[in-house]
Design a protein around this motif. Structure first.
Motif, PDB file in Angstrom:
ATOM      1  N   TYR A  53     -10.703   4.018  -7.505  1.00 13.12           N
ATOM      2  CA  TYR A  53     -11.524   3.256  -5.908  1.00 13.12           C
ATOM      3  C   TYR A  53     -10.939   4.342  -5.022  1.00 13.12           C
ATOM      4  CZ  TYR A  53     -10.800   0.655  -2.042  1.00 13.12           C
ATOM      5  OH  TYR A  53     -11.436  -0.003  -0.769  1.00 13.12           O
ATOM      6  N   ASP A  54     -11.866   4.717  -4.077  1.00 13.32           N
ATOM      7  CA  ASP A  54     -12.783   6.011  -3.591  1.00 13.32           C
ATOM      8  C   ASP A  54     -12.742   5.112  -1.642  1.00 13.32           C
ATOM      9  OD1 ASP A  54     -15.217   3.841  -4.055  1.00 13.32           O
ATOM     10  OD2 ASP A  54     -16.399   6.146  -3.904  1.00 13.32           O
ATOM     11  N   GLY A  55     -12.104   4.428  -2.536  1.00 13.31           N
ATOM     12  CA  GLY A  55     -12.279   3.007  -0.728  1.00 13.31           C
ATOM     13  C   GLY A  55     -11.697   3.796   0.160  1.00 13.31           C
ATOM     14  N   PHE A  56     -11.326   2.508   1.766  1.00 13.95           N
ATOM     15  CA  PHE A  56      -9.836   2.514   2.022  1.00 13.95           C
ATOM     16  C   PHE A  56      -8.970   1.491   1.286  1.00 13.95           C
ATOM     17  CE2 PHE A  56     -12.639   3.663   5.823  1.00 13.95           C
ATOM     18  CZ  PHE A  56     -13.101   5.255   5.348  1.00 13.95           C
ATOM     19  N   TYR A  57      -8.061   1.958   2.254  1.00 16.11           N
ATOM     20  CA  TYR A  57      -6.445   1.399   1.647  1.00 16.11           C
ATOM     21  C   TYR A  57      -6.414   0.379   2.913  1.00 16.11           C
ATOM     22  CZ  TYR A  57      -6.609   3.985  -1.707  1.00 16.11           C
ATOM     23  OH  TYR A  57      -6.939   4.295  -3.445  1.00 16.11           O
ATOM     24  N   TYR A  58      -5.809  -0.761   3.331  1.00 17.85           N
ATOM     25  CA  TYR A  58      -5.896  -1.790   4.273  1.00 17.85           C
ATOM     26  C   TYR A  58      -4.656  -2.312   4.349  1.00 17.85           C
ATOM     27  CZ  TYR A  58     -10.533  -0.715   5.769  1.00 17.85           C
ATOM     28  OH  TYR A  58     -11.756  -0.952   6.220  1.00 17.85           O
ATOM     29  N   THR A  59      -3.509  -2.810   5.527  1.00 18.05           N
ATOM     30  CA  THR A  59      -2.869  -3.511   5.385  1.00 18.05           C
ATOM     31  C   THR A  59      -2.860  -4.896   6.462  1.00 18.05           C
ATOM     32  OG1 THR A  59      -1.118  -1.636   5.319  1.00 18.05           O
ATOM     33  CG2 THR A  59       0.481  -3.206   5.835  1.00 18.05           C
ATOM     34  N   ILE A  60      -2.382  -5.258   6.594  1.00 16.91           N
ATOM     35  CA  ILE A  60      -2.744  -6.715   7.268  1.00 16.91           C
ATOM     36  C   ILE A  60      -1.078  -6.920   8.027  1.00 16.91           C
ATOM     37  CG2 ILE A  60      -1.894  -8.656   8.234  1.00 16.91           C
ATOM     38  CD1 ILE A  60      -5.091  -8.744   7.282  1.00 16.91           C
ATOM     39  N   TYR A  61      -0.559  -6.724   8.955  1.00 14.70           N
ATOM     40  CA  TYR A  61       0.813  -7.022   9.723  1.00 14.70           C
ATOM     41  C   TYR A  61       1.222  -8.047  10.615  1.00 14.70           C
ATOM     42  CZ  TYR A  61       5.977  -5.771  10.870  1.00 14.70           C
ATOM     43  OH  TYR A  61       6.877  -5.876  11.721  1.00 14.70           O
ATOM     44  N   TYR A  62       2.493  -9.156  10.172  1.00 14.81           N
ATOM     45  CA  TYR A  62       1.705 -10.254  11.632  1.00 14.81           C
ATOM     46  C   TYR A  62       3.364 -11.148  11.287  1.00 14.81           C
ATOM     47  CZ  TYR A  62       0.624 -14.165   8.531  1.00 14.81           C
ATOM     48  OH  TYR A  62       0.285 -14.510   7.377  1.00 14.81           O
ATOM     49  N   GLU A 108      -4.966  -4.165  16.852  1.00 19.60           N
ATOM     50  CA  GLU A 108      -3.503  -4.774  17.221  1.00 19.60           C
ATOM     51  C   GLU A 108      -3.596  -5.609  18.335  1.00 19.60           C
ATOM     52  OE1 GLU A 108       1.339  -2.959  18.200  1.00 19.60           O
ATOM     53  OE2 GLU A 108      -0.083  -1.616  18.448  1.00 19.60           O
ATOM     54  N   PHE A 109      -2.276  -6.004  18.467  1.00 21.45           N
ATOM     55  CA  PHE A 109      -2.407  -7.197  19.707  1.00 21.45           C
ATOM     56  C   PHE A 109      -1.141  -7.712  19.619  1.00 21.45           C
ATOM     57  CE2 PHE A 109      -2.947 -11.169  17.670  1.00 21.45           C
ATOM     58  CZ  PHE A 109      -1.972 -11.963  18.490  1.00 21.45           C
ATOM     59  N   SER A 110      -0.724  -7.841  20.801  1.00 19.61           N
ATOM     60  CA  SER A 110       1.046  -8.764  20.861  1.00 19.61           C
ATOM     61  C   SER A 110       0.719  -9.609  21.820  1.00 19.61           C
ATOM     62  CB  SER A 110       1.684  -8.011  21.699  1.00 19.61           C
ATOM     63  OG  SER A 110       1.887  -6.181  20.840  1.00 19.61           O
ATOM     64  N   ASN A 134       2.348 -13.811  16.974  1.00 24.81           N
ATOM     65  CA  ASN A 134       3.089 -12.773  18.301  1.00 24.81           C
ATOM     66  C   ASN A 134       2.710 -11.738  18.314  1.00 24.81           C
ATOM     67  OD1 ASN A 134       4.315 -15.063  19.258  1.00 24.81           O
ATOM     68  ND2 ASN A 134       6.397 -15.004  18.561  1.00 24.81           N
ATOM     69  N   HIS A 135       2.174 -11.215  17.210  1.00 27.05           N
ATOM     70  CA  HIS A 135       2.726 -10.104  17.158  1.00 27.05           C
ATOM     71  C   HIS A 135       1.545 -10.012  15.902  1.00 27.05           C
ATOM     72  CE1 HIS A 135       3.438  -5.149  16.755  1.00 27.05           C
ATOM     73  NE2 HIS A 135       2.021  -5.566  17.384  1.00 27.05           N
ATOM     74  N   PHE A 136      -0.109  -8.805  15.671  1.00 26.24           N
ATOM     75  CA  PHE A 136      -0.546  -9.045  14.403  1.00 26.24           C
ATOM     76  C   PHE A 136      -1.139  -6.905  14.826  1.00 26.24           C
ATOM     77  CE2 PHE A 136      -5.199  -8.384  13.255  1.00 26.24           C
ATOM     78  CZ  PHE A 136      -4.498  -9.447  11.368  1.00 26.24           C
ATOM     79  N   ILE A 137      -1.530  -6.370  13.328  1.00 26.56           N
ATOM     80  CA  ILE A 137      -1.638  -5.191  13.357  1.00 26.56           C
ATOM     81  C   ILE A 137      -2.671  -5.241  11.712  1.00 26.56           C
ATOM     82  CG2 ILE A 137      -1.423  -3.301  12.675  1.00 26.56           C
ATOM     83  CD1 ILE A 137       1.465  -3.358  14.294  1.00 26.56           C
TER      84      ILE A 137
END
Length: 210
Positions: free
Chosen positions: A116-125, A59-61, A27-30
């Motif tokens: 580590y010198d890259g980006f850090y990511y998070t997935i939330y849903y 992001e989408f709902s 239903n919701h994803f980031i």
């Protein structure tokens, strides 16, 4: 009376079967990627403990348009939007994510983060069955299925599939995560001044004879 009771039982049974076999959906994803905390003052080395330096945001709902934000190096953040998720083929991708039956997890080695010198990511849903999942990771450590999902979404964020949109407020989830991370992984101290000292080698010079 018995007839009404029988109708009620049949309706309840049909409703239960329908609910039991209902397909779980997101239903919701980031998804967001950050280079670290937002630097407020470069001279005094002051960071905002409630704000990440967001480079990638998606992001989408359910039944809503997709919101995207991205920032290129030394550029201002760009806000974009797109039609509902089906226009970029996101439905099948998110169906795959649901089928993985994941729980909260982290995909990176905390002992090696300093290198580590890259980006850090998070997935939330959040799913239609009230499951809430949070995955924190660096792309290199993801299993292949999750890495495919990550790569497709990030490539879409930096593609031309979206049109420019008015500025919007990023989900409050990011602020909450920043506060948690600031307590665990505070930003590094201000780098000291580098003082270069040049030492010339001694030269043996013969004095001129008088």
């Amino acid at each position: 009376m018995n007839k009404l009771y029988l109708i009620f039982l049949i309706s309840w049974f049909l409703s239960s079967c329908s609910t039991k076999h209902e397909k779980e959906k997101i239903n919701h994803f980031i998804l967001f990627g950050t280079s670290g905390f937002y630097l407020i003052d470069t001279t005094k080395w002051i960071f905002d403990s409630t704000k990440f330096d967001i480079r990638t945001y998606f992001e989408f709902s359910k039944d809503s348009s997709i919101k995207v934000a991205r920032r290129f190096y030394k550029k201002n953040i760009e806000y974009l939007s797109a039609n509902p998720k089906d226009t970029i083929g996101l439905s099948s991708l998110l169906d795959t994510l649901v089928k993985l039956k994941l729980s909260d997890t982290t995909f990176y080695d905390t002992s090696k983060l300093s290198m580590y010198d890259g980006f850090y990511y998070t997935i939330y849903y959040e799913t239609s069955k009230n499951r809430v999942i949070k995955i924190k990771y660096i792309p290199e450590r993801l299993p292949q299925t999750l890495r495919n999902i990550h790569c497709l979404i990030v490539s879409k964020v930096y593609s031309k599939d979206f049109h420019y949109y008015k500025k919007f407020t990023l989900n409050n989830l990011i602020r909450r995560e920043a506060l948690k991370e600031f307590k665990i992984w505070p930003p590094p101290p201000k780098p000291g001044k580098v003082v270069e000292k040049v030492i010339f080698p001694k030269m043996n010079i013969d004095k001129k004879k008088k």
